[in-house]
Design a protein around this motif. Structure first.
Motif, short mmCIF file in Angstrom:
data_model
loop_
_atom_site.label_atom_id
_atom_site.label_comp_id
_atom_site.label_asym_id
_atom_site.label_seq_id
_atom_site.Cartn_x
_atom_site.Cartn_y
_atom_site.Cartn_z
N CYS A 25 -19.18 90.39 -35.58
CA CYS A 25 -19.77 89.25 -36.29
C CYS A 25 -18.70 88.56 -37.14
N VAL A 26 -18.54 87.25 -36.91
CA VAL A 26 -17.55 86.49 -37.67
C VAL A 26 -18.21 85.69 -38.80
N HIS A 27 -19.50 85.95 -39.01
CA HIS A 27 -20.20 85.38 -40.16
C HIS A 27 -20.32 83.86 -40.09
N CYS A 28 -20.30 83.31 -38.87
CA CYS A 28 -20.31 81.85 -38.73
C CYS A 28 -21.65 81.22 -39.08
N GLY A 29 -22.75 81.98 -38.89
CA GLY A 29 -24.07 81.46 -39.24
C GLY A 29 -24.72 80.58 -38.19
N PHE A 30 -24.12 80.46 -36.99
CA PHE A 30 -24.76 79.66 -35.94
C PHE A 30 -26.17 80.17 -35.64
N CYS A 31 -26.35 81.51 -35.74
CA CYS A 31 -27.62 82.13 -35.38
C CYS A 31 -28.75 81.77 -36.36
N ARG A 49 -27.84 86.42 -40.11
CA ARG A 49 -26.59 86.67 -40.85
C ARG A 49 -26.87 87.45 -42.13
N PRO A 86 -22.21 83.08 -30.52
CA PRO A 86 -21.06 82.89 -29.63
C PRO A 86 -20.16 84.12 -29.54
#
Ligand code: SF4
Ligand code: SF4
Length: 408
Positions: A25-31, A49, A86
């Motif tokens: 998890c890159v913590h991008c928040g897309f989800c 997230r 992603p």
């Protein structure tokens, strides 16, 4: 995401798995934007997230609170976030690991404990569930409106074909589906019989284990899985596949190999069972030309709205197959807006989180109604029962349409 697991879980199979998932998890928040509970509640901690962050804290040894438990309880395990992510983060598996630890650390209040105990002990047992359901259906006029809405109408199964064929497939009877909608497996047997395949329900198989697993009784759930493997094992050599007519069961049985990977006595058998398991929508497209040739009745005359269960489109990543087959049979299939979102059924979620569940159901039903279709079809008994509880529009399994197309 950098992670430093606490000693209680570091180096265990679950710890290793959780660590790998957390690192992805890159913590991008897309989800977050596609999470149904975030859409309803608008709280980061009620999105994937935020929940991943909460689970990370738990596994790193931070104090676990009732608030942590609440945010994890509100998750539907719909896995929409996995479809959006992603980076391929397996959120569902991480949630299972995190919830198990939280369940051990945070005692629930007595009424909640009783409710969860009754659900996990009564629903998977057909000899308890079916008489209770029949009694409820008989006494329906005397019950309050909320209970009346929850009770499915009495449905008949129709005949199970008596012919034998050289080609055979196994089917899971399951726990609640035979009582609520006995026609689903019977219709599947009739359709496959017309195609020269004999469908066999192994005596002794029952609940797939999902119900207890998601109520955090994972040890009892693994016992359910072992019992099913024992029931199927004498028949697997003769069968081409194990057919799932409920996508919620299918996603679980496909995971037996993973969940029992560290069980010395069952690991190999579980992997074979999972490899043989197919959702019905993975089987029938292989017979499409034959089905089209045999279809004698063009039903229904009105359009149908297709509701793809989360366990099919996100859990098993199966999309487009049911719509394609129904269209090939001449059915006008409509998709509703936001078809990727959960209807709020999610196993026992509708009983444990009734307000959120009902809001999601009503949103879904409004979207389905806007298609103008006179009938709703789906692929999971939980979704079918949950949607039917809020509408007069008939809701059924898509195989029942195919059965009528073949047999009138
Ligand atoms: S789970 Fe995936 S989409 Fe969500 S924050 Fe992590 S990497 Fe991003
Ligand atoms: S599984 Fe569903 S409800 Fe749970 S965090 Fe993911 S998208 Fe949200």
């Amino acid at each position: 995401m950098q992670t430093k697991l606490a000693d209680f879980i570091k180096g265990t199979p679950e710890g290793d798995e959780a660590e790998a998932i957390l690192r992805a998890c890159v913590h991008c928040g897309f989800c977050t934007a596609t999470c149904p509970t975030y859409q309803l509640l608008g709280d980061e901690l009620d999105g994937p997230r935020g929940r991943i962050y909460l689970i990370k804290q738990v596994l790193e040894g931070a104090p676990v609170t009732a608030s942590t438990q609440l945010h994890l309880d509100r998750c539907l395990t719909c896995r929409n976030c996995e479809s959006t992510c992603p980076s391929g983060v397996q959120y569902g598996r991480l949630a299972d690991i995190g919830r198990k630890v939280v369940e051990q650390r945070v005692p629930r209040k007595l009424p909640e404990r009783i409710k969860r105990y009754v659900l996990k002990e009564a629903l998977p047992r057909r000899w308890l569930f079916e008489p209770a359901l029949r009694a409820g259906q008989l006494l329906k006029p005397l019950l309050g409106k909320p209970l009346q809405d929850k009770l499915p109408p009495l449905r008949r199964a129709g005949a199970w074909p008596a012919r034998e064929h050289a080609r055979k497939m196994l089917v899971l009877d399951g726990c609640m589906q035979p009582g609520m909608a006995p026609n689903i497996n019977a219709a599947t047997a009739r359709v496959l019989d017309a195609l020269g395949v004999q469908l066999i329900a192994a005596p002794g198989a029952g609940c797939c284990g999902a119900l207890r697993f998601h109520l955090n009784d994972q040890a009892a759930a693994l016992d359910d899985m072992r019992r099913n493997i024992d029931a199927w094992w004498p028949l697997v050599e003769r069968a081409e596949a194990i057919v799932m007519t409920a996508s919620g069961c299918g996603v679980t049985v496909k995971d037996y190999g993973h969940l029992l990977a560290h069980d010395g006595a069952y690991a190999k058998k579980a992997a074979r069972i999972s490899a043989m398991t197919r959702d019905l929508s993975e089987i029938l497209p292989g017979f499409e030309a034959e089905l089209v040739r045999r279809a004698v009745v063009r039903q229904p005359s009105e359009a149908v709205a297709w509701h793809p269960p989360c366990t099919l489109q996100h859990g098993q990543q199966i999309r487009g197959k049911v719509e394609g087959l129904l269209r090939a049979l001449g059915v006008e299939v409509k998709m509703c807006r936001d078809a990727h979102l959960c209807c709020g059924s999610a196993g026992t979620y509708s009983l444990l989180q009734p307000e959120l569940s009902q809001q999601l159901r009503d949103r879904k039903l409004a979207a389905l109604a806007d298609t103008g279709a006179g009938r709703i079809v789906s692929a999971n008994i939980g979704c079918i029962g949950h949607l039917q509880s809020g509408t007069q529009t008939p809701v059924e399994h898509w195989i029942e349409l195919v059965d009528r197309a073949l047999h009138g």
